[in-house]
Design a protein around this motif. Structure first.
Motif, PDB file in Angstrom:
ATOM      1  N   VAL A   1      15.177  -0.179  70.853  1.00  0.00           N
ATOM      2  CA  VAL A   1      15.164  -0.373  72.440  1.00  0.00           C
ATOM      3  C   VAL A   1      14.520   0.939  73.033  1.00  0.00           C
ATOM      4  O   VAL A   1      15.075   2.198  72.942  1.00  0.00           O
ATOM      5  CB  VAL A   1      16.304  -0.645  73.274  1.00  0.00           C
ATOM      6  N   ASP A   2      13.428   0.719  73.480  1.00  0.00           N
ATOM      7  CA  ASP A   2      12.647   2.073  74.246  1.00  0.00           C
ATOM      8  C   ASP A   2      13.405   2.561  75.521  1.00  0.00           C
ATOM      9  O   ASP A   2      13.716   1.542  76.280  1.00  0.00           O
ATOM     10  CB  ASP A   2      11.185   1.683  74.723  1.00  0.00           C
TER      11      ASP A   2
ATOM     12  N   GLY B   1      12.928   0.171  78.277  1.00  0.00           N
ATOM     13  CA  GLY B   1      13.738  -0.927  77.927  1.00  0.00           C
ATOM     14  C   GLY B   1      13.253  -1.883  77.151  1.00  0.00           C
ATOM     15  O   GLY B   1      13.962  -3.070  76.835  1.00  0.00           O
ATOM     16  N   SER B   2      12.100  -1.719  76.729  1.00  0.00           N
ATOM     17  CA  SER B   2      11.518  -2.823  75.828  1.00  0.00           C
ATOM     18  C   SER B   2      12.181  -2.818  74.585  1.00  0.00           C
ATOM     19  O   SER B   2      12.117  -2.086  73.774  1.00  0.00           O
ATOM     20  CB  SER B   2      10.031  -2.608  76.070  1.00  0.00           C
ATOM     21  N   PRO B   3      12.739  -4.023  74.109  1.00  0.00           N
ATOM     22  CA  PRO B   3      13.322  -4.181  72.627  1.00  0.00           C
ATOM     23  C   PRO B   3      12.260  -4.695  71.676  1.00  0.00           C
ATOM     24  O   PRO B   3      11.350  -5.527  72.004  1.00  0.00           O
ATOM     25  CB  PRO B   3      14.368  -5.148  72.869  1.00  0.00           C
ATOM     26  N   THR B   4      12.055  -4.348  70.354  1.00  0.00           N
ATOM     27  CA  THR B   4      11.437  -4.853  69.412  1.00  0.00           C
ATOM     28  C   THR B   4      11.898  -4.497  68.035  1.00  0.00           C
ATOM     29  O   THR B   4      13.024  -3.898  68.020  1.00  0.00           O
ATOM     30  CB  THR B   4      10.015  -3.918  69.273  1.00  0.00           C
ATOM     31  N   TYR B   5      11.468  -5.116  67.072  1.00  0.00           N
ATOM     32  CA  TYR B   5      12.030  -4.752  65.707  1.00  0.00           C
ATOM     33  C   TYR B   5      11.404  -3.335  65.157  1.00  0.00           C
ATOM     34  O   TYR B   5      10.331  -3.387  65.434  1.00  0.00           O
ATOM     35  CB  TYR B   5      12.102  -5.851  64.748  1.00  0.00           C
TER      36      TYR B   5
ATOM     37  N   GLU C   1      28.244   0.242  66.905  1.00  0.00           N
ATOM     38  CA  GLU C   1      28.917   1.980  66.202  1.00  0.00           C
ATOM     39  C   GLU C   1      28.201   2.469  65.439  1.00  0.00           C
ATOM     40  O   GLU C   1      28.179   3.664  64.903  1.00  0.00           O
ATOM     41  CB  GLU C   1      30.215   1.617  65.697  1.00  0.00           C
ATOM     42  N   ASP C   2      26.892   1.811  64.863  1.00  0.00           N
ATOM     43  CA  ASP C   2      26.101   2.240  63.923  1.00  0.00           C
ATOM     44  C   ASP C   2      24.599   2.417  64.681  1.00  0.00           C
ATOM     45  O   ASP C   2      23.638   2.928  63.822  1.00  0.00           O
ATOM     46  CB  ASP C   2      25.828   1.402  62.800  1.00  0.00           C
ATOM     47  N   ALA C   3      24.530   2.353  66.042  1.00  0.00           N
ATOM     48  CA  ALA C   3      23.496   2.607  66.773  1.00  0.00           C
ATOM     49  C   ALA C   3      23.099   4.293  66.947  1.00  0.00           C
ATOM     50  O   ALA C   3      24.092   4.849  66.992  1.00  0.00           O
ATOM     51  CB  ALA C   3      23.381   2.030  68.234  1.00  0.00           C
ATOM     52  N   PHE C   4      21.860   4.565  66.980  1.00  0.00           N
ATOM     53  CA  PHE C   4      21.495   6.013  66.915  1.00  0.00           C
ATOM     54  C   PHE C   4      20.128   6.246  67.813  1.00  0.00           C
ATOM     55  O   PHE C   4      19.469   5.133  67.786  1.00  0.00           O
ATOM     56  CB  PHE C   4      21.367   6.756  65.850  1.00  0.00           C
ATOM     57  N   VAL C   5      20.030   7.302  68.509  1.00  0.00           N
ATOM     58  CA  VAL C   5      18.990   7.417  69.194  1.00  0.00           C
ATOM     59  C   VAL C   5      17.718   8.287  68.283  1.00  0.00           C
ATOM     60  O   VAL C   5      18.050   9.220  67.680  1.00  0.00           O
ATOM     61  CB  VAL C   5      19.055   8.408  70.533  1.00  0.00           C
ATOM     62  N   GLU C   6      16.811   7.865  68.332  1.00  0.00           N
ATOM     63  CA  GLU C   6      15.509   8.491  67.459  1.00  0.00           C
ATOM     64  C   GLU C   6      14.329   8.239  68.145  1.00  0.00           C
ATOM     65  O   GLU C   6      13.704   7.269  68.352  1.00  0.00           O
ATOM     66  CB  GLU C   6      15.554   7.631  65.872  1.00  0.00           C
ATOM     67  N   ARG C   7      13.765   9.254  68.480  1.00  0.00           N
ATOM     68  CA  ARG C   7      12.251   9.405  69.193  1.00  0.00           C
ATOM     69  C   ARG C   7      12.180   8.638  70.297  1.00  0.00           C
ATOM     70  O   ARG C   7      11.474   7.881  70.435  1.00  0.00           O
ATOM     71  CB  ARG C   7      11.471   9.033  68.334  1.00  0.00           C
TER      72      ARG C   7
ATOM     73  N   MET D   1      15.321   5.692  83.157  1.00  0.00           N
ATOM     74  CA  MET D   1      15.894   6.022  81.725  1.00  0.00           C
ATOM     75  C   MET D   1      16.897   5.080  81.546  1.00  0.00           C
ATOM     76  O   MET D   1      17.929   5.239  82.401  1.00  0.00           O
ATOM     77  CB  MET D   1      16.044   7.461  81.558  1.00  0.00           C
ATOM     78  N   LEU D   2      17.309   4.512  80.599  1.00  0.00           N
ATOM     79  CA  LEU D   2      18.282   3.593  80.040  1.00  0.00           C
ATOM     80  C   LEU D   2      19.558   4.516  79.614  1.00  0.00           C
ATOM     81  O   LEU D   2      19.194   5.204  78.697  1.00  0.00           O
ATOM     82  CB  LEU D   2      18.022   2.308  79.111  1.00  0.00           C
ATOM     83  N   THR D   3      20.517   4.081  79.721  1.00  0.00           N
ATOM     84  CA  THR D   3      21.665   4.413  79.138  1.00  0.00           C
ATOM     85  C   THR D   3      21.801   3.859  77.756  1.00  0.00           C
ATOM     86  O   THR D   3      21.339   2.765  77.613  1.00  0.00           O
ATOM     87  CB  THR D   3      23.053   4.242  79.983  1.00  0.00           C
ATOM     88  N   VAL D   4      22.811   4.373  77.011  1.00  0.00           N
ATOM     89  CA  VAL D   4      22.706   3.932  75.682  1.00  0.00           C
ATOM     90  C   VAL D   4      23.607   2.454  75.965  1.00  0.00           C
ATOM     91  O   VAL D   4      23.345   1.438  75.166  1.00  0.00           O
ATOM     92  CB  VAL D   4      23.868   4.863  74.784  1.00  0.00           C
TER      93      VAL D   4
END
Length: 92
Positions: A68-69, A73-77, A32-38, A1-4
């Motif tokens: 970012v999952d 760790g996989s990023p996508t739009y 500063e506008d990032a957030f965790v969702e699902r 699991m990745l950290t923020v």
């Protein structure tokens, strides 16, 4: 699991690679506008001239944030539909 922090780093790398071929690649994530969702870190980004100087004309329109999952760790739009849902819920 990745950290923020790790997820933010992945988002920044993803944006740098994606924007390299854009007409103006002077963009950056907005941590500063990032957030965790699902289980994903949702990371908005914008043009540096807008972020640093407030130049409204440089503000990006229609740019879907990066997701970012946190497991892989996989990023996508995010999809345009998901971005609209996030906006409707006041998260973006």
């Amino acid at each position: 699991m990745l950290t923020v922090e790790e997820a933010l780093h992945r988002a920044a790398e993803f944006l740098a690679a994606e924007s390299a071929s854009w007409e103006s690649s002077a963009v950056r994530i907005i941590p500063e506008d990032a957030f965790v969702e699902r289980g994903r870190l949702i990371v908005p980004y914008d043009h540096m001239e807008y972020l640093d100087e407030g130049r409204e004309g440089m503000r990006l329109a229609g740019n879907d944030p990066i997701a970012v999952d946190l497991e892989t760790g996989s990023p996508t739009y995010v999809s345009p539909e998901e971005a609209e849902d996030l906006m409707d819920r006041g998260l973006l």
